[in-house]
Design a protein around this motif. Sequence first.
Motif, PDB file in Angstrom:
ATOM      1  N   UNK A 205       0.854  -1.203   0.000  1.00 39.98           N
ATOM      2  CA  UNK A 205       0.000   0.000   0.000  1.00 39.98           C
ATOM      3  C   UNK A 205       0.887   1.250   0.000  1.00 39.98           C
ATOM      4  N   UNK A 206       1.906   1.213   0.843  1.00 39.44           N
ATOM      5  CA  UNK A 206       2.816   2.357   0.905  1.00 39.44           C
ATOM      6  C   UNK A 206       3.501   2.530  -0.457  1.00 39.44           C
ATOM      7  N   UNK A 207       3.917   1.405  -1.046  1.00 39.29           N
ATOM      8  CA  UNK A 207       4.611   1.455  -2.338  1.00 39.29           C
ATOM      9  C   UNK A 207       3.708   2.015  -3.437  1.00 39.29           C
TER      10      UNK A 207
ATOM     11  N   UNK B  54      -6.395  -5.185  -2.803  1.00 42.91           N
ATOM     12  CA  UNK B  54      -5.633  -6.292  -3.421  1.00 42.91           C
ATOM     13  C   UNK B  54      -4.977  -7.142  -2.340  1.00 42.91           C
ATOM     14  N   UNK B  55      -4.423  -6.458  -1.354  1.00 41.59           N
ATOM     15  CA  UNK B  55      -3.689  -7.172  -0.294  1.00 41.59           C
ATOM     16  C   UNK B  55      -4.633  -8.071   0.498  1.00 41.59           C
ATOM     17  N   UNK B  56      -5.778  -7.504   0.895  1.00 48.00           N
ATOM     18  CA  UNK B  56      -6.746  -8.277   1.685  1.00 48.00           C
ATOM     19  C   UNK B  56      -7.296  -9.445   0.866  1.00 48.00           C
ATOM     20  N   UNK B  57      -7.567  -9.159  -0.411  1.00 52.46           N
ATOM     21  CA  UNK B  57      -8.108 -10.212  -1.272  1.00 52.46           C
ATOM     22  C   UNK B  57      -7.079 -11.334  -1.415  1.00 52.46           C
ATOM     23  N   UNK B  58      -5.809 -10.939  -1.532  1.00 51.32           N
ATOM     24  CA  UNK B  58      -4.737 -11.936  -1.667  1.00 51.32           C
ATOM     25  C   UNK B  58      -4.691 -12.862  -0.454  1.00 51.32           C
ATOM     26  N   UNK B  59      -4.895 -12.301   0.728  1.00 53.80           N
ATOM     27  CA  UNK B  59      -4.858 -13.131   1.941  1.00 53.80           C
ATOM     28  C   UNK B  59      -6.148 -13.934   2.101  1.00 53.80           C
ATOM     29  N   UNK B  60      -7.233 -13.351   1.625  1.00 55.81           N
ATOM     30  CA  UNK B  60      -8.539 -14.036   1.749  1.00 55.81           C
ATOM     31  C   UNK B  60      -9.266 -13.574   2.999  1.00 55.81           C
ATOM     32  N   UNK B  61     -10.415 -12.966   2.812  1.00 53.32           N
ATOM     33  CA  UNK B  61     -11.155 -12.447   3.973  1.00 53.32           C
ATOM     34  C   UNK B  61     -11.630 -13.570   4.889  1.00 53.32           C
ATOM     35  N   UNK B  62     -11.900 -14.737   4.326  1.00 51.16           N
ATOM     36  CA  UNK B  62     -12.311 -15.871   5.182  1.00 51.16           C
ATOM     37  C   UNK B  62     -11.157 -16.264   6.103  1.00 51.16           C
ATOM     38  N   UNK B  63      -9.945 -16.264   5.541  1.00 48.00           N
ATOM     39  CA  UNK B  63      -8.774 -16.614   6.359  1.00 48.00           C
ATOM     40  C   UNK B  63      -8.561 -15.596   7.467  1.00 48.00           C
ATOM     41  N   UNK B  64      -8.732 -14.335   7.092  1.00 50.28           N
ATOM     42  CA  UNK B  64      -8.546 -13.269   8.082  1.00 50.28           C
ATOM     43  C   UNK B  64      -9.589 -13.425   9.185  1.00 50.28           C
TER      44      UNK B  64
END
Length: 561
Positions: free
Chosen positions: A201-203, A445-455
């Motif tokens: 996100x910072x990048x 993108x970052x959250x989707x990459x990790x998966x909201x179910x996993x989070x």
Amino acid sequence: MQGNRWYESWNRAGLDETSQNPANPLQLNISPIRNWRALEVFLYLWWQDLPVNPLYDKGLERIGCYLCPAMLESEYEELKTIQPESAERWTAFLESWAAKKGYPDAFSSWGLWRWRALPPKMREICRQKGVEINDDYTLKTGPARPAGAMVDKRKGKTMKPAMEKQAGSGLDVQAVRKDFPILGDIIYLDNAATSFSPEPVVQAMVEFEHTYRANVGRGVHRFTRIASQRYWHAHEKVAGFIGAQSGITVFTKNTTEAINMVAHGLSWKAGDRVVTTILEHHSNLLPWRNLKKQGVEVDSIGIRPDYSLDLPALENAITPSTRLVAVTHASNVIGVVTPVAEIARICHDHGILLLVDGAQSVPHMPVDISRIGCDFFAFSGHKMLGPTGTGVLWMREPDLEPFILGGGMVEAVTESGYTAAEGYQKYEAGTPNIAGGIGLGAAVDYLTGLGMENIRSHEERLTTRLINGLRQVGGVHVYAPEKPVPRIGVVSFTVDGFHPHEVAQHLDESAEILVRSGHHCCQPLVEELGLPDGTVRASLGLYNTEDEVDMLVATLEELTR
Ligand code: PLP
């Protein structure tokens, strides 16, 4: 005034009568007995019949500053018998620090923590024992590891190292944490206020600044086309993230602005009513109360003893004059998740609008607004790993009057009026927070990459551990449902005999645990709970670990003792 003497060490052999503290130029050291030998010191004490500090008799030489890094190893050993609890606490801290920093065990077990650059004697010991050191004589660090050897003082046992990637969790928390350098040495449990942003996100924001910064809208040069395209794309990503297949997704400053846009953008008439709840953040209460000037009344629904929203009361509160229900999706004080889909059904049966405040739900659970069936959905980008100054308002129809007028939101301006642009532009007059919006797209993108179910499942597990742990600490009261109900990792508690601010300060100072204390912008609820001073609130995020939860519980255990 100090008692340093020439004969104590080579370092002190050249001591002047006065010297300046190199680390603190405002401190002047005066050494009046610098030329005395030990014999003279003791003769003087005997001659003047002065009392001797009893700690000397207990084997402590450096009694001026307790736990001075310059103490001898033998003195630390003494400390274990003189003050076993303090020594144990100090050892536990050193071990967890070593684990966090990736230092070898020798860091605490051989007292290597006392030097930044090791002196020759310690370097020699390290060489003999195979402990690696850097060229500047500092200890070599390895990967951070869970503080597995941390002592659980409650049971006098060693805590089990946390298995962060547990069966079914699917989230490699230790890998995730590497994307958040700010986590460093602190334990951040204030995610309900704002979350941290990962490096991507910072990048994304740095890339905007460094390579294509331009205003968005109708421009033709290359930078403006890249910026406009990426900014537009960020809206698409955010809309997809919340299941908004239709409607309009507008970027705002935060949830507060989004809700105000709705309150100001609808047209009201005297006698209209708004139903809201006692769970609401002030941001979902004051904009409605402010409509009183236009003759609009606000009804507030309470909670039941099990902390769940009183749904029958909500339905009963709806009258023919009710225009809108405004309800939070998840409480920012007690973490309960409200049955928004059911509320939407009630609203639509009565032909009234529903606004859902998703500030606390979107960062922590999969949200699909097409299933909820609301008319407005507001949330904050900065609580879901996005940049500060970002928020979102989704609306089913673009019927609201824009809150702010100006450039960027019009198709054409005539002598007598204007034609509003279509889509989100209508509600984003002026230059928007372009870097922030693009950063928010990267957060999605970052959250989707990790998966909201996993989070969600990772945070659920931590929440249960936290609530169960807190409940075992005497003097701590937790404001959470007894039964596991849908909830997020926001846990409020109080500690007997301490103001919530005192607890928060203690957690920060003694264990670098950052929590929030007070009313959490939800004063009606905390007062209803009978807590005029508010609560301490620990709020979890995807990068938190079981060790961190245990550390919070252990620190509170210590405080209450
Ligand atoms: N609604 C809820 C439930 C919140 O928790 C918060 C912030 O904590 C807000 C609204 C306000 O969010 P913001 O400060 O981003 O406007």
